[in-house]
Design an enzyme around this catalytic site. Structure first.
Site, mmCIF file in Angstrom:
data_model
loop_
_atom_site.group_PDB
_atom_site.id
_atom_site.type_symbol
_atom_site.label_atom_id
_atom_site.label_comp_id
_atom_site.label_asym_id
_atom_site.label_seq_id
_atom_site.Cartn_x
_atom_site.Cartn_y
_atom_site.Cartn_z
ATOM 1 N N LYS A 1 0.823 -1.220 0.000
ATOM 2 C CA LYS A 1 0.000 0.000 0.000
ATOM 3 C C LYS A 1 0.853 1.266 0.000
ATOM 4 O O LYS A 1 0.601 2.197 -0.778
ATOM 5 C CB LYS A 1 -0.918 0.018 1.234
ATOM 6 N N THR A 2 1.837 1.314 0.889
ATOM 7 C CA THR A 2 2.639 2.532 1.021
ATOM 8 C C THR A 2 3.379 2.836 -0.271
ATOM 9 O O THR A 2 3.406 3.979 -0.740
ATOM 10 C CB THR A 2 3.618 2.393 2.194
ATOM 11 N N GLU B 1 -3.597 5.962 1.500
ATOM 12 C CA GLU B 1 -3.388 4.576 1.883
ATOM 13 C C GLU B 1 -4.583 4.144 2.725
ATOM 14 O O GLU B 1 -4.946 4.814 3.688
ATOM 15 C CB GLU B 1 -2.091 4.464 2.668
#
Length: 465
Positions: free
Chosen positions: A121-122, A165
């Protein structure tokens, strides 16, 4: 123009303001003109960055840190009910807002892209933030890690896009209503909150159901959990799949390693497109393609976005080069789930070839180790040698019988060379003693193992190996 402050958030107080998710929301509110205050357990560079934006940041938690005129108190799921500032908020009737609700309020009126998945995600959120900025679209973004460039985990931009995110760990990603959602993978994790894959799939289905009418779900075509989610969602939302599978809508034809970079070729709408990804590894190439598909779903020309993606140079702790001493490179990895560990080790192997890879691994959470310790051990067998530390507890209390020995035993059963170290202070000397010129050392884990990279470099420099 982006909207102003959400109602009742002009004087917010953040408990745990230094956390990756919390600090991002605090930064955006400060940049929008809010009088931000908060507290954190310790002093940090993040606290200093918030103060530079005009925020008041207290070190330590105490009831008196909460000002009488605070309009709300923002908390994450990690804040316990006995926190003195939270108790004071309840006593005084000050509204308590979960960070996911605060983030959802910040996205209101914009065109949100919400990036979800068990891992990646990051990186994917960061790729979008950097590339959209490179194209002059001035997005707002909130990321769970600091970018190498432009150097922040959050920004209030004056464009219409907001990239966020979306955290599945506590189901808080159900609060968002994105125009475009990305699901990178669906795997069992966060064992304190999810008891089964059935619960995980149900949670991701709920997330996908929040996509606004006419919006798009961008989802992996290669990963089993994501494919199952796609099957469950059939016909309920516009879906764009990406990956190496022949049936992917955005098909990856090749990922060619080029040192610590790679060249990716995809087919979109019948046309081939080749672009550079400035970080190593097949999984990062897949993240870049997910970002590409999401941007195209918002109407951004594919060729322009593909070129802009090369501007992304990494996120702190995501295969971040910490330095080199005595011919040994030290790289930091945030990987703490077996899939992430395997991906980062495979990426490093592709980058360094026959050079030895040494891992200093710190398990993260007792519950994760209990459920996935054997898989972590097998992942470590991909390294030439590993040093394993005690479990980093983070927010959890110990679980009887659950120690890093679970990982060590599994690693040795898989044929790995593993050395246990109790207490992390002695680890830098152990690792430096193992390393020799030409090796690559990978500090790996989501806890404070990241602090040991510079100490390993100091040890290598002082011994002159």
């Amino acid at each position: 123009m982006a909207p102003g402050l959400p109602t009742a958030m002009d004087r917010p107080h953040f408990i745990g303001i230094g956390g990756a998710g919390m600090s991002g929301i605090a930064k955006i509110l400060a940049q929008r003109g809010a009088e931000v205050a908060g507290s954190d357990a310790k002093e940090s560079a993040t606290a200093e960055a918030l103060r530079a934006l005009g925020a008041t940041v207290h070190v330590g938690h105490a009831a008196e840190h909460l000002a009488d005129d605070a309009t709300c108190v923002v908390v994450s799921s990690a804040i316990r009910e006995d926190n003195p500032e939270l108790a004071r908020a309840h006593e005084r009737g000050i509204p308590v807002v979960h960070r996911s609700d605060a983030l959802a309020a910040l996205m209101h009126g914009l065109r949100p892209i919400a990036v979800a998945g068990t891992h990646g995600k990051t990186t994917t959120t960061s790729m979008l933030a950097v590339s959209l900025s490179e194209l002059g679209l001035n997005p707002s973004y909130a990321i769970g890690g600091d970018l190498d460039a432009p150097g922040s985990n959050a920004l209030h931009g004056d464009g219409e896009i907001f990239v966020a995110e979306a955290d599945e760990s506590d189901r808080s990603f159900h609060k968002y209503a994105p125009e475009v959602a990305i699901v990178l993978n669906v795997e069992l994790d966060h064992h304190a909150n999810y008891a089964s894959m059935a619960e995980i799939h149900e949670s991701f289905e709920t997330f996908a159901g929040k996509i606004v009418p006419g919006g798009t779900l961008v989802i992996a075509a290669d990963q089993d959990g994501a494919r199952e989610l796609t099957r469950r969602l059939a016909g309920s939302v516009r879906t764009v799949t990406y990956g190496e599978s022949e049936d992917a809508d955005v098909r990856i034809l090749s990922v060619v390693p080029q040192g610590l970079k790679s060249e990716v070729t995809v087919v979109m709408d019948g046309a081939e497109l080749t672009f550079a990804v400035s970080v190593p590894g097949r999984h990062y190439a897949h993240n870049a393609v997910a970002a590409l598909a999401a941007g195209v779903a918002l109407g951004i020309p594919a060729a322009e976005l593909a070129t802009a993606l090369a501007a992304y140079t990494g996120v702190k702790r995501r295969l971040q080069l910490k330095g080199e001493a005595a011919g040994v490179q030290v790289v930091d990895s945030y990987a703490h789930h077996p899939t992430e560990m395997t991906a980062d080790l495979e990426a490093m192997r592709a980058a360094v070839g026959d050079a030895r890879i040494l891992v200093l691994f710190q398990p993260h959470l007792f519950s994760r180790t209990q459920e996935l310790g054997k898989e972590m051990g097998r992942a470590l067998s991909l390294a030439d040698a590993s040093v394993v530390l005690d479990i980093y507890p983070a927010r959890e209390d110990p679980i009887p019988g659950i120690t890093s020995d679970l990982i060590i035993e599994a690693a040795r059963a898989a044929g790995a060379d593993v050395t246990p170290v109790r207490g992390k202070d002695g680890a830098p000397a152990v690792v430096a003693g193992m390393a020799k010129a030409g090796d690559l050392v990978l500090t790996m884990g989501a806890g404070d193992v990241t602090d040991l990279g510079p100490r390993i470099l100091d040890q290598l420099s002082s011994t002159g190996k």
